[in-house]
Write a protein that holds these residues in place. Structure first.
Motif, mmCIF file in Angstrom:
data_model
loop_
_atom_site.group_PDB
_atom_site.id
_atom_site.type_symbol
_atom_site.label_atom_id
_atom_site.label_comp_id
_atom_site.label_asym_id
_atom_site.label_seq_id
_atom_site.Cartn_x
_atom_site.Cartn_y
_atom_site.Cartn_z
ATOM 1 N N ASP A 35 0.859 -1.188 0.000
ATOM 2 C CA ASP A 35 0.000 0.000 0.000
ATOM 3 C C ASP A 35 0.887 1.226 0.000
ATOM 4 O O ASP A 35 1.743 1.365 0.878
ATOM 5 N N ILE A 36 0.694 2.098 -0.955
ATOM 6 C CA ILE A 36 1.461 3.335 -0.959
ATOM 7 C C ILE A 36 0.631 4.411 -0.289
ATOM 8 O O ILE A 36 -0.436 4.800 -0.785
ATOM 9 N N VAL A 37 1.086 4.838 0.888
ATOM 10 C CA VAL A 37 0.376 5.835 1.678
ATOM 11 C C VAL A 37 1.124 7.153 1.548
ATOM 12 O O VAL A 37 2.280 7.253 1.959
ATOM 13 N N VAL A 38 0.493 8.127 0.944
ATOM 14 C CA VAL A 38 1.133 9.432 0.780
ATOM 15 C C VAL A 38 0.511 10.407 1.762
ATOM 16 O O VAL A 38 -0.706 10.533 1.813
ATOM 17 N N PHE A 39 1.344 11.027 2.578
ATOM 18 C CA PHE A 39 0.797 12.041 3.482
ATOM 19 C C PHE A 39 1.813 13.152 3.678
ATOM 20 O O PHE A 39 2.943 13.076 3.211
ATOM 21 N N GLY A 40 1.388 14.205 4.340
ATOM 22 C CA GLY A 40 2.267 15.342 4.553
ATOM 23 C C GLY A 40 1.483 16.634 4.560
ATOM 24 O O GLY A 40 0.309 16.664 4.168
ATOM 25 N N LYS A 41 2.136 17.654 5.030
ATOM 26 C CA LYS A 41 1.507 18.963 5.108
ATOM 27 C C LYS A 41 2.447 19.990 4.496
ATOM 28 O O LYS A 41 3.656 19.863 4.602
ATOM 29 N N ALA A 42 1.876 20.968 3.844
ATOM 30 C CA ALA A 42 2.672 22.077 3.345
ATOM 31 C C ALA A 42 2.252 23.324 4.093
ATOM 32 O O ALA A 42 1.073 23.499 4.417
ATOM 33 N N GLY A 43 3.225 24.151 4.408
ATOM 34 C CA GLY A 43 2.930 25.385 5.122
ATOM 35 C C GLY A 43 3.426 26.583 4.337
ATOM 36 O O GLY A 43 4.448 26.521 3.654
ATOM 37 N N LYS A 44 2.668 27.664 4.404
ATOM 38 C CA LYS A 44 3.064 28.887 3.713
ATOM 39 C C LYS A 44 2.577 30.049 4.559
ATOM 40 O O LYS A 44 1.493 29.987 5.137
ATOM 41 N N PHE A 45 3.374 31.121 4.636
ATOM 42 C CA PHE A 45 3.001 32.249 5.472
ATOM 43 C C PHE A 45 1.585 32.707 5.150
ATOM 44 O O PHE A 45 1.187 32.785 3.999
ATOM 45 N N ASP A 46 0.833 32.978 6.207
ATOM 46 C CA ASP A 46 -0.505 33.500 6.011
ATOM 47 C C ASP A 46 -0.856 34.400 7.178
ATOM 48 O O ASP A 46 -0.454 34.143 8.318
ATOM 49 N N ILE A 47 -1.620 35.442 6.879
ATOM 50 C CA ILE A 47 -1.851 36.471 7.887
ATOM 51 C C ILE A 47 -2.750 35.958 9.020
ATOM 52 O O ILE A 47 -2.521 36.231 10.190
ATOM 53 N N ILE A 48 -3.740 35.160 8.680
ATOM 54 C CA ILE A 48 -4.723 34.723 9.688
ATOM 55 C C ILE A 48 -4.059 34.001 10.855
ATOM 56 O O ILE A 48 -4.066 34.508 11.983
ATOM 57 N N PRO A 49 -3.447 32.834 10.622
ATOM 58 C CA PRO A 49 -2.858 32.139 11.768
ATOM 59 C C PRO A 49 -1.851 33.010 12.496
ATOM 60 O O PRO A 49 -1.773 32.999 13.727
ATOM 61 N N THR A 50 -1.100 33.827 11.732
ATOM 62 C CA THR A 50 -0.138 34.719 12.377
ATOM 63 C C THR A 50 -0.860 35.596 13.387
ATOM 64 O O THR A 50 -0.488 35.652 14.562
ATOM 65 N N MET A 51 -1.938 36.239 12.940
ATOM 66 C CA MET A 51 -2.668 37.155 13.816
ATOM 67 C C MET A 51 -3.216 36.404 15.026
ATOM 68 O O MET A 51 -3.066 36.831 16.161
ATOM 69 N N ILE A 52 -3.824 35.249 14.769
ATOM 70 C CA ILE A 52 -4.406 34.482 15.876
ATOM 71 C C ILE A 52 -3.336 34.205 16.916
ATOM 72 O O ILE A 52 -3.513 34.413 18.114
ATOM 73 N N ASN A 53 -2.152 33.794 16.441
ATOM 74 C CA ASN A 53 -1.093 33.463 17.391
ATOM 75 C C ASN A 53 -0.560 34.700 18.095
ATOM 76 O O ASN A 53 -0.340 34.687 19.306
ATOM 77 N N ILE A 54 -0.368 35.782 17.334
ATOM 78 C CA ILE A 54 0.062 37.025 17.985
ATOM 79 C C ILE A 54 -0.978 37.413 19.023
ATOM 80 O O ILE A 54 -0.680 37.693 20.186
ATOM 81 N N GLY A 55 -2.241 37.352 18.612
ATOM 82 C CA GLY A 55 -3.327 37.718 19.512
ATOM 83 C C GLY A 55 -3.218 36.977 20.827
ATOM 84 O O GLY A 55 -3.113 37.580 21.893
ATOM 85 N N SER A 56 -3.187 35.627 20.723
ATOM 86 C CA SER A 56 -3.156 34.854 21.977
ATOM 87 C C SER A 56 -1.830 35.081 22.692
ATOM 88 O O SER A 56 -1.761 35.068 23.914
ATOM 89 N N GLY A 57 -0.782 35.375 21.921
ATOM 90 C CA GLY A 57 0.509 35.672 22.557
ATOM 91 C C GLY A 57 0.392 36.910 23.429
ATOM 92 O O GLY A 57 0.766 36.907 24.607
ATOM 93 N N LEU A 58 -0.196 37.957 22.858
ATOM 94 C CA LEU A 58 -0.363 39.199 23.617
ATOM 95 C C LEU A 58 -1.216 38.956 24.852
ATOM 96 O O LEU A 58 -0.905 39.392 25.952
ATOM 97 N N ALA A 59 -2.296 38.210 24.639
ATOM 98 C CA ALA A 59 -3.172 37.909 25.772
ATOM 99 C C ALA A 59 -2.345 37.282 26.883
ATOM 100 O O ALA A 59 -2.489 37.610 28.060
ATOM 101 N N LEU A 60 -1.417 36.407 26.492
ATOM 102 C CA LEU A 60 -0.577 35.758 27.499
ATOM 103 C C LEU A 60 0.291 36.786 28.211
ATOM 104 O O LEU A 60 0.483 36.736 29.426
#
Lengths: 388, 388, 388
Positions: free
Chosen positions: C320-345
């Protein structure tokens, strides 16, 4: 005990809110509101309206069936006049998410187990038995070498092999493709999708599609975007390739069905979007091991009970149906998370403006004095306390 | 340089905390605490306890094998008395995530390449050759028209086609299903799952299942929820359909295996949950192209070496095994993100209460005066400074 | 109207920033900065650098083709000297994401529909017809009992069944595996991946791979980590199992292709990583229904037109050939969410330090007095106001 109660009372009946300095200044005020507006606009506009940050997401679970239709004739010296129908060119008869349609082939008829000369190539051409190693079987050889060097034709000798004889000669791929008429065959794709999280299911044969329509329609991006019957030629063309080229060496076409659904709207808005991609990228500059083919055989027994087979190297197009998509539905969790981080971002405003007000503006010392109250440790504490 | 050091020292050795107004008021105090409590309850109760917001998630990677067992007999005028076993009714012999079991069929024996009249329908019935276009091959025709109009039977003429003759007549689907006994066949499903992120793997044949049990058990929601042997009839029944109905025209059954695992608990709590759905929705009101069938052929050579084939239009049930599920394990990132947004939400309390205290309560002016310190620009600045 | 305008002006031209107490104390100051530093370090270091919290993620869509090569010979009393090539041992000829290679088999030749004694086991051995129930067909029986008790051999009687005769006897699995030479067969895997969100596609035959290299190379973790040609033996070995053991009863090998790509970097850094796992876990202590096998038949017609078949119980390895993986690319949304929760911290710092400063330090009363301004309700209001 009593103290504890008092503390509790204090805790319960006290409300603490930060003391605020209200600076009445057009410049600072406007700046402050502007920044707030920006952040608000981002949070609402981008996160919520555009990215649907208020929705719980789920990805699709799907089942697919594909059925080919079409018949054609060929007329070759080797096979004579011959009819080809579904049972002949679809191999195997059924698969889960894909369908292979043979478009080209190299037939080697009446093979039997025996001894025969190899197909000539640089490793098999020989002068004498010395050139052939007994029992050797290279990855690309058709059989196991007997060690003898035998005539392949008048001009050439090759090593003899124990193999299904005569061995297949696949040097020349028939061009144009043997079953080039496959261009007009059609593919009926039935696809049922399901979003487990929302228990929402739908099929790509939409409620408004009648049996009559299904019998006659052919998918077309413009005129029939929801007809689940596809013409092979059109599929390849849509992907920007030529069917006749592809048919020769075979290949893999991806039929992508995208189900992006906003389940906050009516189910009737949740529609399949078809797109087509050639999955075996053929960059002209880097064309290593192109196409798609495999071998299979039909086995026969003759009168003596000896086993014969017809070996077929089948070139063709495998249609992989790839179903993907996401469904979104309002959910409190992501909404809260986004609101939360949105608010946190609003906090940035004050930080930002403070920096400007307290460090950049010419009245900064005046403002600082108003904002801050300096507290030294005891000794100098009292003194410093005055400057408040 | 010195100034820089001083600034650094100031930065390092200063602690700034907002000045707070402590309003000692039962009403406001209680309200404040109540709102805080609500938000805290939400963050902890919903996000953490219910949604496991503190867990890193991973989705399943799985491998499946399915094996059918069962044998039955049929006795028809056409085929005579005949035994059917696995090798006969499972087509193709093996697939990756699904298994097709033939339950009904239309056999056309001893087809040879030749010329014969088409099956009569409105497009093929003819009066004279004029009605038949040479070389035409409609999507639904069995061959390529020769252009002649020949008698199909005493009463009727149809266009002659070059095809595998005699052509298949699939007007009538045998009812009840030819292999209706398939209801009692069994399916052994072996499923191995793997969560790459946590490198956790498990199989659906649980450690406590013995060979003896496996030989005898049949899956039952109540009594044997973990037996991986399924009776076809029960599967369809569990999905709320009738096997005998489904067997006639075929269909697709989804066998869903759900592996939702909380890996913060013992691995033994990570168990497969089986559920069954019919994947080819049959809404009675909209029953376009129902069921599932395909054609395949068995090829023979007769004495003269001429090729014969037996064409089989196989109706049957395809069992797709769909494995899905998520595993969760404590992870610091999502925890922090959720705490972060939770805290941000707590900030909302102050905003909320402030609004009430400063705008709605009758003592609002008094409170405002305490909370705010108004700072005008220089000129009126000093004056306004007094009201502090 | 005028009042409304005034309010609006007030809203627009006012900037409110909390009043701050600046406590000049090394202890508190340092502590404060330390905590802030920690949180900052976490947010930046862990969330952003390590977890790439600033990236939008997408998971892979892939297409796979696998092609086996290799030929071997066997020499047994039953089948005589025989050549095995791809068309013989790959069943079915083509699949979508997997390939089955037969390594062992139990052949039952020349079966015909008829009556014959069952294979003896505790349920089929009989003394008289009384022991055989007519028409019964157990899950594991080869046919339908006729109710007669007939001699199986000199020593033993078994119930007669209507079945494909002679019935298969699969008690003994050939050891060593019949096609043990399969260890040296090779597998060419072509894999094309696609990240829809970023419309990024790539194949596992990298641009720098030449046809010559492809013809000769064999995958090796060290020397040829990007050669898409795999030797069956090496695959199993890499997974930590013995091919010869596995070949006897069959099994399932997972060929995992991992495409973890950081699309903020050059596409050339996005490379496939191959790994191998045996998917049918064989825990020695719990070895229930091991291996992988299925049955298929080749059908023949003899002179009289009677149907014969050769039944083959095929043991083998399914890849069985199982292909998996994730690709990541800069995006404003997750950045903001993380900055947001970072600031909250970051907000947590103040809370934390306040607790220490106001409740733990010996100067706490002094600090509290500075931080808080107590406001009673009117009646005692004025009194308490003094303590500011």
């Amino acid at each position: 005990m009593a103290g504890c109660c008092a503390a509790l009372a204090a805790f319960l009946f006290e409300y603490d809110t930060p003391r605020i300095v209200l600076i009445r200044s057009r410049k600072v005020g406007l700046m402050n509101r502007a920044v707030q507006l920006l952040i608000l606009a981002y949070v609402i506009g981008w996160v919520f309206v555009w990215q649907k940050g208020y929705q719980e997401m789920d990805s699709v679970v799907s089942s697919v069936t594909a059925k080919a239709k079409g018949v054609t004739t060929t007329n070759t010296s080797k096979l004579g006049f011959r009819i080809w129908d579904v049972a002949d060119y679809v191999i195997p008869a059924q698969e889960e998410n894909s369908l292979f349609i043979m478009t080209n082939m190299i037939v080697t008829m009446n093979q039997t187990q025996g001894l025969c000369p190899e197909i000539p190539d640089k490793s098999t051409v020989c002068e004498s038995d010395a050139d052939c190693t007994t029992g050797s079987a290279g990855t690309h050889s058709n059989g196991v070498a007997t060690g003898r060097c035998v005539p392949f034709n008048e001009t050439m000798n090759t090593c003899e092999v124990a193999a299904w004889c005569p061995v297949e000669d696949d040097a020349q791929v028939p061009t144009p493709a043997f079953l080039k008429a496959a261009e007009n065959f059609t593919l009926l794709i039935k696809n049922n999708i399901w979003y487990p999280k929302f228990n929402f299911s739908k099929r790509n044969i939409l409620p408004n599609i009648t049996t009559a329509y299904l019998k006659t329609c052919i998918y077309d991006t413009k005129t029939d975007p929801f007809c689940p019957v596809f013409q092979l030629g059109k599929i390849v063309e849509n992907a920007g390739h030529s069917f006749q080229d592809m048919a020769v060496e075979g290949g893999i076409m991806g039929i992508q069905i995208k189900w992006d659904c906003n389940l906050d709207r009516a189910a009737s808005h949740c529609l399949p979007r078809y797109s087509f991609r050639r999955l075996d990228t053929r960059d002209v500059d880097h064309n290593v091991s192109p196409g798609y083919n495999f071998r299979f055989a039909k086995y026969y027994n003759d009168l003596t009970g000896a086993e014969h087979r017809t070996l077929i190297k089948a070139y063709g197009i495998r249609f992989d149906i790839v179903v993907f998509g996401k469904a979104g539905k309002f959910d409190i969790i992501p909404t809260m998370i986004n609101i939360g981080s949105g608010l946190a971002l609003l906090g940035v405003t004050t930080v930002l403006c403070d920096v400007i007000v307290l460090y950049c503006m010419k009245k900064r010392y005046y403002y600082r004095e108003k904002k801050y109250k300096y507290v030294e440790d005891y000794e100098q504490g009292l003194g410093s306390d005055r400057d408040q």
